[in-house]
Design a protein around this motif. Structure first.
Motif, short mmCIF file in Angstrom:
data_model
loop_
_atom_site.label_atom_id
_atom_site.label_comp_id
_atom_site.label_asym_id
_atom_site.label_seq_id
_atom_site.Cartn_x
_atom_site.Cartn_y
_atom_site.Cartn_z
N VAL A 31 28.83 43.82 99.46
CA VAL A 31 29.22 43.13 100.68
C VAL A 31 30.21 43.98 101.46
N ASP A 32 30.57 43.48 102.64
CA ASP A 32 31.64 44.09 103.42
C ASP A 32 32.94 43.38 103.07
N PRO A 33 33.87 44.06 102.38
CA PRO A 33 35.10 43.38 101.93
C PRO A 33 36.02 42.94 103.06
N LYS A 34 35.73 43.36 104.29
CA LYS A 34 36.51 42.85 105.42
C LYS A 34 36.27 41.36 105.63
N PHE A 35 35.11 40.90 105.18
CA PHE A 35 34.75 39.50 105.38
C PHE A 35 34.61 38.72 104.08
N THR A 36 34.21 39.39 103.01
CA THR A 36 33.96 38.72 101.73
C THR A 36 34.81 39.37 100.65
N PRO A 37 35.70 38.63 100.00
CA PRO A 37 36.55 39.22 98.97
C PRO A 37 35.73 39.71 97.78
N LEU A 38 36.03 40.91 97.30
CA LEU A 38 35.37 41.39 96.09
C LEU A 38 35.73 40.48 94.92
N GLY A 39 34.72 40.13 94.14
CA GLY A 39 34.90 39.23 93.02
C GLY A 39 34.53 37.79 93.32
N ALA A 40 34.33 37.46 94.61
CA ALA A 40 34.02 36.10 94.99
C ALA A 40 32.55 35.77 94.73
N PRO A 41 32.25 34.53 94.33
CA PRO A 41 30.85 34.09 94.26
C PRO A 41 30.26 34.02 95.67
N VAL A 42 28.99 34.37 95.79
CA VAL A 42 28.31 34.38 97.08
C VAL A 42 26.95 33.70 96.93
N TRP A 43 26.69 32.70 97.73
CA TRP A 43 25.39 32.03 97.70
C TRP A 43 24.44 32.72 98.66
N ILE A 44 23.30 33.16 98.13
CA ILE A 44 22.32 33.93 98.90
C ILE A 44 21.14 33.04 99.26
N GLY B 179 29.53 44.01 108.07
CA GLY B 179 29.32 42.75 108.77
C GLY B 179 29.43 41.56 107.84
N ALA B 180 29.70 40.41 108.42
CA ALA B 180 29.93 39.19 107.65
C ALA B 180 28.66 38.69 106.98
N GLN B 181 27.50 38.96 107.57
CA GLN B 181 26.23 38.48 107.03
C GLN B 181 25.34 39.65 106.60
N ARG B 182 25.95 40.69 106.09
CA ARG B 182 25.23 41.88 105.62
C ARG B 182 25.43 41.98 104.11
N ALA B 183 24.34 42.08 103.35
CA ALA B 183 24.45 42.12 101.90
C ALA B 183 23.37 43.01 101.31
N ASP B 184 23.69 43.63 100.18
CA ASP B 184 22.79 44.54 99.47
C ASP B 184 22.66 44.02 98.03
N VAL B 185 21.47 43.61 97.65
CA VAL B 185 21.24 43.01 96.34
C VAL B 185 20.93 44.08 95.31
N PHE B 186 21.59 44.04 94.15
CA PHE B 186 21.35 45.03 93.10
C PHE B 186 20.15 44.62 92.27
N PHE B 187 19.13 45.50 92.23
CA PHE B 187 17.86 45.20 91.57
C PHE B 187 17.75 45.76 90.16
N GLY B 188 18.72 46.58 89.72
CA GLY B 188 18.64 47.11 88.37
C GLY B 188 18.42 48.60 88.34
N THR B 189 17.91 49.09 87.21
CA THR B 189 17.77 50.53 86.96
C THR B 189 16.30 50.92 86.85
N GLY B 190 15.95 52.10 87.39
CA GLY B 190 14.63 52.66 87.18
C GLY B 190 13.69 52.53 88.37
N ASP B 191 12.47 53.05 88.21
CA ASP B 191 11.50 53.14 89.30
C ASP B 191 11.07 51.77 89.81
N ALA B 192 10.78 50.83 88.90
CA ALA B 192 10.34 49.51 89.33
C ALA B 192 11.41 48.82 90.17
N ALA B 193 12.67 48.95 89.73
CA ALA B 193 13.77 48.38 90.50
C ALA B 193 13.88 49.05 91.86
#
Length: 345
Positions: free
Chosen positions: A264-277, A300-314
């Motif tokens: 997330v962008d820590p200017k808008f969302t605190p690191l460590g906070a739960p986030v509903w997607i 941005g406040a509504q910009r997010a990057d979801v972590f999909f895991g490790t490897g080619d399939a991810a």
């Protein structure tokens, strides 16, 4: 008191952003306003929250972390101690995905493993801009200095590892070496995809990470030259304290969790906070995640990057994600209501 506030706040309120250029809207919602909330696996989210909550310094977060270690009913924990807050800054919501690359490598070079992953040299640390990618790769400046962490067998995978900033390397005996961002040469990034379009190799709509990889592999000599169009070069450090079965380190210096950690962008969302997607698009996603990472493109406040895991399939799954939706941050109750301007109170 809380029920009275709900009716008052559903329309939202405005606060000036720190830059003074745009207005940021904060709207306190109820959990019943979250689409799919009842169906999620809250226990998985709580487990991920516990991974980093001990690193939060504020008293309210510390109290919640202590409570998190004792609560058995995960959904009740979040509903009892948090309030959902919709934070908007006028920019369109956008969800993308990222992953941890996995490369094949060796602790010593040979005919197959020819491309070194380097530690950052001393002189590069003391300069804002150092040698270009071409100079680093074609000169002797790095050789004979013990700066190699490991050698890999694919130049273009190494290139994309540098873009991602972290990854792991599988050795011939099955062990892994995990590497994290160690610094850069200070040059600005140049898009390889845009350069391929400029040269007439592909049209804009044809370019993707996989297309670039395939072309470089089919054209090894010209492919290396193409990659050197990007002057930026990333160095690494070995991250030995993270077991191979755990995720890479995020911005909180803790392992992140597949499909439960979000950048997330820590200017808008605190690191460590739960986030509903609430991600829309071809494969809708409704899930409680934890903000445990950041990224240079995540602004941005509504910009997010979801972590999909490790490897080619991810990597393939993450590369397909570019969808609209909504992100709602869960904040401690007093912190959420403290955002109210005095005029509303």
């Amino acid at each position: 008191m809380i029920n009275w506030f709900r009716g008052l706040l559903v329309a939202g309120f405005l606060l000036a952003s720190s830059e003074g250029m745009t207005e940021t809207t904060y709207t306190i919602l109820d959990f019943q306003d979250l689409d799919g909330w009842q169906q999620d696996d809250h226990s998985a989210a709580l487990s991920t929250f516990r991974n980093t909550c001990a690193d939060l310094d504020a008293p309210d977060w510390r109290s919640l972390c202590a409570a998190a270690s004792e609560f058995q009913d995960a959904q009740k924990f979040f509903e009892l101690f948090f309030r959902p807050v919709l934070v908007e800054d006028g920019k369109a919501p956008l969800f993308t995905g990222y992953f941890e690359p996995e490369l094949d490598g060796s602790l010593s070079p040979d005919a197959r493993y020819r491309f070194p992953i380097y530690k950052m040299p001393r002189e590069a640390k003391s300069k804002s801009i150092w040698l270009s990618r071409r100079e680093i790769e074609t000169s002797d400046v790095m050789r004979g200095r013990g700066l190699e962490i490991v050698w890999v067998d694919d130049a273009v995978e190494l290139f994309f590892l540098q873009i991602q900033g972290s990854g792991r390397v599988k050795l011939p005996d099955g062990r892994y070496v995990r590497v994290g961002y160690g610094g850069s040469n200070g040059h600005s990034y140049r898009s390889i995809g845009a350069e391929m379009v400029r040269r007439g190799i592909y049209n804009v709509h044809q370019v993707s990470a996989q297309v670039i990889k395939n072309w470089v592999r089919r054209n090894p000599k010209d492919g290396l030259e193409l990659l050197r169009h990007n002057n930026s070069y990333v160095f690494f450090r070995e991250v030995s304290k993270v077991p191979a079965h755990k995720g890479p380190l995020g911005a909180m210096n803790r392992s992140i969790t597949t499909m439960r950690s979000v950048a997330v962008d820590p200017k808008f969302t605190p690191l460590g906070a739960p986030v509903w997607i609430e991600k829309d698009g071809e494969n809708p996603l409704r899930r409680l995640m934890i903000a445990q990472d950041t990224g240079s493109a995540i602004k941005g406040a509504q910009r997010a990057d979801v972590f999909f895991g490790t490897g080619d399939a991810a990597g393939r799954a993450a590369g397909r994600l570019k969808d609209p939706g909504r992100m709602v941050v869960l904040l401690p109750i007093q912190r959420a209501y403290a955002m109210l301007p005095e005029s509303v109170l």
